[in-house]
Design a protein around this motif. Sequence first.
Motif, PDB file in Angstrom:
ATOM      1  N   GLU A   1       0.917  -1.119   0.029  1.00 34.09           N
ATOM      2  CA  GLU A   1       0.276   0.187  -0.181  1.00 34.09           C
ATOM      3  C   GLU A   1       0.969   0.494   0.099  1.00 34.09           C
ATOM      4  N   LEU A   2       0.272   1.978  -0.149  1.00 35.00           N
ATOM      5  CA  LEU A   2       0.877   3.907  -0.300  1.00 35.00           C
ATOM      6  C   LEU A   2       0.049   4.521  -0.053  1.00 35.00           C
ATOM      7  N   ASN A   3       0.667   5.375   1.481  1.00 32.58           N
ATOM      8  CA  ASN A   3      -0.142   6.708   1.748  1.00 32.58           C
ATOM      9  C   ASN A   3       0.519   8.101   1.464  1.00 32.58           C
ATOM     10  N   VAL A   4      -0.021   9.054   0.780  1.00 33.99           N
ATOM     11  CA  VAL A   4      -0.409   9.850   0.499  1.00 33.99           C
ATOM     12  C   VAL A   4      -0.462  10.946   1.371  1.00 33.99           C
ATOM     13  N   ALA A   5       0.255  12.286   1.860  1.00 31.85           N
ATOM     14  CA  ALA A   5      -0.247  13.340   2.108  1.00 31.85           C
ATOM     15  C   ALA A   5      -0.310  14.269   1.518  1.00 31.85           C
ATOM     16  N   ALA A   6      -1.277  15.333   1.524  1.00 32.69           N
ATOM     17  CA  ALA A   6      -1.460  16.379   0.430  1.00 32.69           C
ATOM     18  C   ALA A   6      -2.358  17.570   0.629  1.00 32.69           C
ATOM     19  N   GLY A   7      -3.078  18.587   0.946  1.00 33.40           N
ATOM     20  CA  GLY A   7      -3.286  19.812   1.016  1.00 33.40           C
ATOM     21  C   GLY A   7      -4.399  19.324  -0.076  1.00 33.40           C
ATOM     22  N   SER A   8      -6.230  20.060   0.503  1.00 31.42           N
ATOM     23  CA  SER A   8      -6.973  19.883  -1.383  1.00 31.42           C
ATOM     24  C   SER A   8      -6.309  20.465  -2.282  1.00 31.42           C
ATOM     25  N   SER A   9      -5.640  21.348  -2.281  1.00 27.03           N
ATOM     26  CA  SER A   9      -5.227  22.405  -4.307  1.00 27.03           C
ATOM     27  C   SER A   9      -4.415  21.600  -4.922  1.00 27.03           C
ATOM     28  N   THR A  10      -3.795  20.303  -3.240  1.00 35.11           N
ATOM     29  CA  THR A  10      -2.495  19.286  -4.304  1.00 35.11           C
ATOM     30  C   THR A  10      -3.343  18.048  -4.943  1.00 35.11           C
ATOM     31  N   ILE A  11      -4.912  17.811  -4.340  1.00 30.27           N
ATOM     32  CA  ILE A  11      -5.936  16.488  -4.850  1.00 30.27           C
ATOM     33  C   ILE A  11      -6.168  16.819  -5.973  1.00 30.27           C
ATOM     34  N   LEU A  12      -7.015  17.863  -5.889  1.00 31.25           N
ATOM     35  CA  LEU A  12      -7.917  18.907  -7.176  1.00 31.25           C
ATOM     36  C   LEU A  12      -7.315  18.923  -7.812  1.00 31.25           C
ATOM     37  N   TYR A  13      -6.093  19.459  -7.656  1.00 33.70           N
ATOM     38  CA  TYR A  13      -5.389  19.952  -9.239  1.00 33.70           C
ATOM     39  C   TYR A  13      -4.303  19.164  -9.965  1.00 33.70           C
TER      40      TYR A  13
END
Length: 321
Positions: free
Chosen positions: A107-119
């Motif tokens: 598995e792979l777990n990645v942390a990111a903010g909303s802008s990064t995830i969306l755009y």
Amino acid sequence: MTRQNATPRFSYKGSRLKPLRAFCQVARLGSISRAAEALYLSQPAVTLQIQALERELGVPLLERSGRRLTPTREGELLYEMARPLVEALDSLHTRFREQLRGLDAGELNVAAGSSTILYLLPEIVEKFRRQHPEVRLTLHNVTGASGLDLLRNDAVDLAVGSMLEVPADLVYSPAYRFEPMLITPPDHPLAHKPDLALEDLSPYGLILPPKRLTTYRLIDLVFQQNRVPYTVTLEVGGWEIIKQYVAMGLGISIVTAICLTDADRQRLAARSLARWFPSRSYGVVVRRGKVLSPQARAFIGLIQPQALAPRGYDESGHSER
């Protein structure tokens, strides 16, 4: 042979790895009790291991700074030397099993903010899922200190986002750079004004993210440094909300070009403000010294550096992407 030239003998229960592991955990966590919890040991056991290490090396390795234990100068040196060894040995079994299972496992777990995830991440996630369908990918929607805590506690493998100040225990590798952009309704007086100046923004109310966020602080800093007055009409979180309110004519805004899509060109005018505001880089953040899994390396490999070339809209409002 003097003690200074003698080869140290780590006598505490006959193991060099245990004292070094205990020391690295205390140096990382700043506490004997937290290190003991992480190692599933008693606090006295961890204390004895640290004392044995200091006794054998002949120097103090830790000192108290407020409520935390921090490495001394000698401790910093030992930490830099011992941490890769301890982490490599501790992760040996996991790495071995991962190599046996191959790249398309785990598995792979990645942390990111909303802008990064969306755009930023959609195309990258799509490619990763297509190439490695058996890897369970989880995107953790977190920002700021919350994301860093997940990294430090190994709750995520890596983070993707923007960083202005990089703590010493993290490594930030920027891959993209996005320009600051003024967005207005298409018929706004600033939409096609030649030779746009920072002072031209003063008469119009700004719609900005909340004050606690970096974007607001950067905008405020630039206006203050240039001694240009400005007015905030509305504070609201989320680039999509800000763009919608600007399109409705409720104000103008200064955003990062990462959030501007081709569809936005139909309802917004966008002009570069790179003359006054700094560009924002986005990239990969990992814990320093962390051994990355094959799937983490594969994901990072899909985040191709773009030579940090600014991405946004030109002065006429046309997309450069």
